[in-house]
Each structure stands twice: as structure tokens, then as C-alpha cells.
Design an enzyme around this catalytic site. Sequence first.
Site: not given
Length: 487
Positions: A308, A333, A337
Site C-alpha cells: 500500500s 496492493k 478505498q
Amino acid sequence: MHFKLRTVAVFVAFTMVISVLGTLVVTESWVAKRLNGVPAGGEPAADEGLSGKEEAKLGAVMNLIENKYYKEVDREEVVNGAIAGMMTSLGDPYSVYMEKDTAKHFSESIDGSFSGIGAEVTLENGKVVVISAIKGSPAERAGMQPKDVLLSVNGDKLEGLQLNDAVAKIRGPRGTKAKLEIQRSGTLKPIRLELVRDDIDVETVYASMKNGNVGLIEIRQFSMNTGERFAQELEKLESQGMKGLVIDVRNNPGGVLPVVLSVVEPFVAKGKTLVQVEDRTGKREKTVSKGEGRTYPIAVLTNEGSASASEILAGALQESAGAVLVGTKTFGKGTVQVSYDKTLGDGSMVKMTIAKWLTPGGTWVHQKGISPTIEISPPAVYKAARLSRSSELRKDQLGDDVRSLQLMLKALGYKVDRSDGYFSAATDQAVRQFQQASSLPVDGVVNNATADAIEKAIVAWIRDAKHDVQLNKALDVVQQKLNKAAS
């Protein structure tokens, strides 16, 4: 910069957390202006939501359940189940519905105030999979590794559960025990670990000066205060005459988006891209640097637990600041979101994927990761599971415990002729030598006392920086660049 986390959160590929951060947070205006979406917490357009026919259908089912089901039901539980089912139907492990208590834990994780085992997990094909274990956490001390599959906790099976439900079983107050069964690639039988839940260290930045005036800054996660702490430590190192820098984001599962960008920006010259975000229509929005850049060499340490926000840092520094990546491929990743809590109005939360993030050059790293410039794996003992102690180990036995034992003995300098899990004569001799050196009864049998002594020695071995081949390689790469510049 400070953001009201409980109002809105946009996350890059955030999974559920057991007790660790992993989010990338932006403001409502960022969502509205850059992705042309409804601001988190805002009202949907008039033509959105359920049609009259859809509302009637759902209402009819609710009526049937309440009046015809063979026993009384909790209406709220049925509604929560319906919302959770909607999110599950998306087939996206990063889009989830959180009931009030879970949402509260989630928000606490963002704030950096939480307790648990210290691991971040995701859902893959119905299985709970570890992304990374935080350094110094119970999970890390127990030897939990990225890609481990969590099978059960305290006897409760996890496969097939919603991620929220699985996490609820794993989490718990400080001091309580979590007995885990783990499936690890390369092992035939599940590994059993017993962890004691604890408060997770909220300090995220650790800095030191190494030989040759090469600085080292380790970032364990990107929480709200990480940017400020990083800036403080960077300034301190530079004032001490730092000539090169290594940034360590191994096993860093992610963090707050503005924070990771604030960490990266000083190293990237003005006008260069830090990250790109692509919405459902294919529109891309670039975030460009307003920084000045740095002239000294930089290396970034990564591994499969770097996810991430860590991947945003690695990609930005590699592509826009000329940094060298050292270690192993990152987790992969690459989705964004948004969490919506105000919209639901009861303390529950929906976290939903709304976009992709891309490296400055436009690469989507999702499920692929970022490959290092210089690939170097840690010693094999880093992958060894703790000894289960389910039975004593002795000559001619076969199993995963024996394999872990052999990896540990080899790392400690004892001569072992194999590492396939067969307790050979050479393994027996190595155990006896260790026992003698440790003032233990010399019988070649690995009982609890010998297992404890071996694992204690391995922990000390791993914590000794001279055995960290990845770090030493990164420091060497920076030093070589300094020497080349000076010649």
C-alpha cells in the site's frame, strides 16, 4: 496537515486490520475534485439508491423473514447481513461493511491507538491471509510471515467467514491469548502459534546514523504523526552531516496517504509526479511534487510485507527520485478505498474500492508488486516457524519442526547436512553441540528447554544487524554511490 478521520477516509488497497494500520487517507474535497465522486459522507444524487421495485423486493423479503421464519429474528442483524451481502457480492476483499464495534476498532487503528497481535490480513479466495506483521508485535515475535494463511483461532475455523467476522475472532484485549493455526507455503502440516495480545507500539519512525555518514530511517507504518516524526528525524540526520540515506519499509503494511506523500515529497524535485489515481472512467489524476529534491543517494528497503503506502513510497522514489530499491518484491496492493460512516448514521461503516493508484510512470502494481532494483533475500532462517513443542524431537524423526530446527542450527553456525526435515545423524550432532555450549543436558533430544534456548539464540541472532543482509546491501549500495561521486 490534520484530517478528521471519522468524517471520511480514502484508502489505498486497505484490508481489515487485526491491530495495525494500513490505510491511505484523504479529505472529502480530494474525492470530489479529483475523482468526480460523491464526497464521502455526502448525499447521493436523486437517481441513485434503490428503485421502487427494488425497495419493494427487499421489503417483501424482510416481511417474510419477520412473519414466516420459524423463529424470531433480530431485525438489525438481518439488515446488517443484507448490507454485508451487498458488499460481498462485489467480489472485492477490500470492500466491506463494518458494524459499529468493528468500525470503532478500525478508526482506532487509524488513530494509532489499538491492541491486538500486530498483523494485517486480507481475504483471498475465502481464506484469511497475512499481509505483514508489525515489527516488535506479538505476531512478529512469533514468526508470522506474509502470505501465511490463518486457519483457526482458539479452535474457531476462519475459512469461509466474512473478513470482519474473522478479524473479530482474532482481535482481543491486551493480555488475552490467541491460539492460531497457520498454513505456510512449503510446510505439510499447519503451524501452531500461541500469541498474547498486546498494545502495539505507536512509534512509527526510528532513525540512526551508520558508518560513512549514511542515515537509516525505518518506517514501520504510516500513521497520523509519521510525517512529522520523519521530518524531525531527517532534519536531525542532515544536520549531523548525513551524506546518503536508506529508508526501510520492510513489513510496513501502509498508512495515511497525505502522510506518505509528505514523506516522499522532499526527495522529489518540483513538478515531478508522486502518484497517479485512476477512476472507473479511466480518468487519471496526478499528484505532483512541490519539493526541492535531494542530491544525496537514496536506497529503499522492501519485502513482500511492504504494501500500500509503502509501495507508493517505493515507486515514487524509484521513478521520480532515482532511488535504488533493495530487497524482495513488494506485496502488490494497488486499489483505493473510501470509508463512509456519516452516510449510514449509526456508527457503522462501508469501506469501498473506488479507484486504482499507479506509480508515477503509470504502472498498476496490484497483485504484482514492485520488483527491487537489487534483489536479495534474507537468510532462510527468517522463514522458519517457531518449534511447536507438540513432542520432543529426536534422531530419525521427520517433519516441519525438524526442518525449522535445522535452519536455526545452521544460522547459529552449527554444521547441519540437510534442511529437508529429516533428523539426521549430523542434526543430532549439531543439537548435542548446542546443548553442550548452552550448559544443557547433552542427549541430542530437543525438549522444551532445548527448544527455548535455540529460539532465544535465534532471536538474538536475527536482531544482530550484522546478519541483516538486505540492510547491509542497501548501506553498501549507498556507500558505493558516495565513493563513485567522490572519485
